[in-house]
Design a protein around this motif. Structure first.
Motif, mmCIF file in Angstrom:
data_model
loop_
_atom_site.group_PDB
_atom_site.id
_atom_site.type_symbol
_atom_site.label_atom_id
_atom_site.label_comp_id
_atom_site.label_asym_id
_atom_site.label_seq_id
_atom_site.Cartn_x
_atom_site.Cartn_y
_atom_site.Cartn_z
ATOM 1 N N GLY A 1 7.052 -8.731 -7.365
ATOM 2 C CA GLY A 1 6.541 -8.019 -6.201
ATOM 3 C C GLY A 1 5.473 -7.011 -6.579
ATOM 4 O O GLY A 1 4.456 -6.869 -5.887
ATOM 5 N N ALA B 1 1.522 -7.109 -5.497
ATOM 6 C CA ALA B 1 0.858 -5.961 -4.868
ATOM 7 C C ALA B 1 -0.468 -5.649 -5.557
ATOM 8 O O ALA B 1 -1.472 -5.364 -4.902
ATOM 9 N N ARG C 1 -1.432 -6.130 1.542
ATOM 10 C CA ARG C 1 -1.145 -4.828 0.922
ATOM 11 C C ARG C 1 -0.239 -3.995 1.818
ATOM 12 O O ARG C 1 0.673 -3.309 1.335
ATOM 13 N N GLU D 1 1.952 -5.169 3.957
ATOM 14 C CA GLU D 1 3.285 -5.764 3.985
ATOM 15 C C GLU D 1 4.076 -5.505 2.711
ATOM 16 O O GLU D 1 5.312 -5.575 2.725
ATOM 17 N N SER D 2 3.389 -5.225 1.609
ATOM 18 C CA SER D 2 4.082 -4.982 0.348
ATOM 19 C C SER D 2 4.216 -3.500 0.029
ATOM 20 O O SER D 2 4.563 -3.133 -1.091
ATOM 21 N N THR E 1 11.245 -3.585 -1.662
ATOM 22 C CA THR E 1 11.455 -5.027 -1.556
ATOM 23 C C THR E 1 12.911 -5.440 -1.703
ATOM 24 O O THR E 1 13.277 -6.536 -1.299
#
Length: 254
Positions: free
Chosen positions: A67, A71, A171, A173-174, A178
């Motif tokens: 993750g 990113a 960007r 959404e991340s 997580t």
């Protein structure tokens, strides 16, 4: 509180808990207790619990690292697309070219100086950043090419705007954490069970056993901290950086 201090305190606390419980258990143990009488089935269960938990930890670390890497890829893709727009508009008239380039640098400057802090503190994008990006989109889409050369550059520029927009959305959404809460529950519960199985083996107060038990608990605390640190790609220790923006647009962060 600095993250290195949090890590140090967590590892020391894990070691202290194991040592204290060992001393308390030793005092409460019957005088005729024989540690060598640990049933084979408990040793077998302890081994497999450790193996299973190690696999779970490994998968969790791989997931949060992936993750974090994704990113950083989103940042790289956005910066590259904006740089391509800035370079390809050289075929436009000077007034249009300079306006687009100025708006891009204004947007990038906002991202690296203001929006990045907003992502780290609040886990969200800034409205001002969205507004500045929409200005870039209008600059590119609203221009009507005059020459054939400009017309040939127009569609590739639209494609780069789309690529930058997709990277910005990715960007956004991340930005948050997580790891779901239920996964954290499983990791912490697994740590408690795994360390607790140490006492099922009836360890005593020998220096060697205490050191090994403390190091084992500290290692688990470190791995859990590592997962937590990677879990938020933009706001904790090992984070995605603004280097792609700064390298392609020198001086925007000054």
């Amino acid at each position: 509180m600095p993250e290195w201090l949090v890590l140090t305190l967590a590892m020391l606390a894990a070691c202290a808990v194991v040592v204290i419980i060992t001393f308390v258990r030793h005092r409460a143990a019957p005088e005729d207790e024989d540690p060598s009488e640990t049933p084979d089935v408990i040793e077998y269960m302890t081994m497999w619990i450790g193996v299973v938990y190690a696999i779970v930890l490994g998968l969790a670390i791989a997931g949060v690292w992936e993750g974090r890497s994704a990113a950083q890829d989103h940042v790289q893709a956005e910066a590259t697309a904006l740089h391509e727009i800035s370079e390809r508009v050289r075929v436009y008239p000077a007034e249009e070219r300079d306006r687009i380039r100025d708006d891009i640098r204004t947007y990038v400057s906002h991202v690296v100086t203001t929006e990045w802090d907003t992502m780290a503190d609040k886990g969200e994008m800034s409205p001002r950043g969205t507004e500045l990006f929409e200005r870039i989109r209008r600059d590119v889409t609203d221009y009507e090419p005059v020459t054939d050369f400009e017309a040939q550059a127009y569609q590739p520029l639209l494609d780069q705007v789309t690529a930058a927009n997709q990277a910005r959305i990715a960007r956004a959404e991340s930005t948050g954490e997580t790891m779901p809460g239920v996964v954290w529950f499983g990791l912490i519960a697994g740590a408690v069970v795994t360390i607790g199985m140490i006492f099922a083996l009836q360890i005593r107060r020998t220096t060697r056993e205490l050191v090994l038990a403390g190091l084992f608990s500290a290692l688990i605390a470190f791995l859990l901290f590592l997962i937590w640190d990677f879990d938020s790609p933009y706001s904790r220790g090992v984070t995605a950086s603004t280097d792609p923006f700064l390298s392609l647009f020198p001086g925007v962060g000054d």
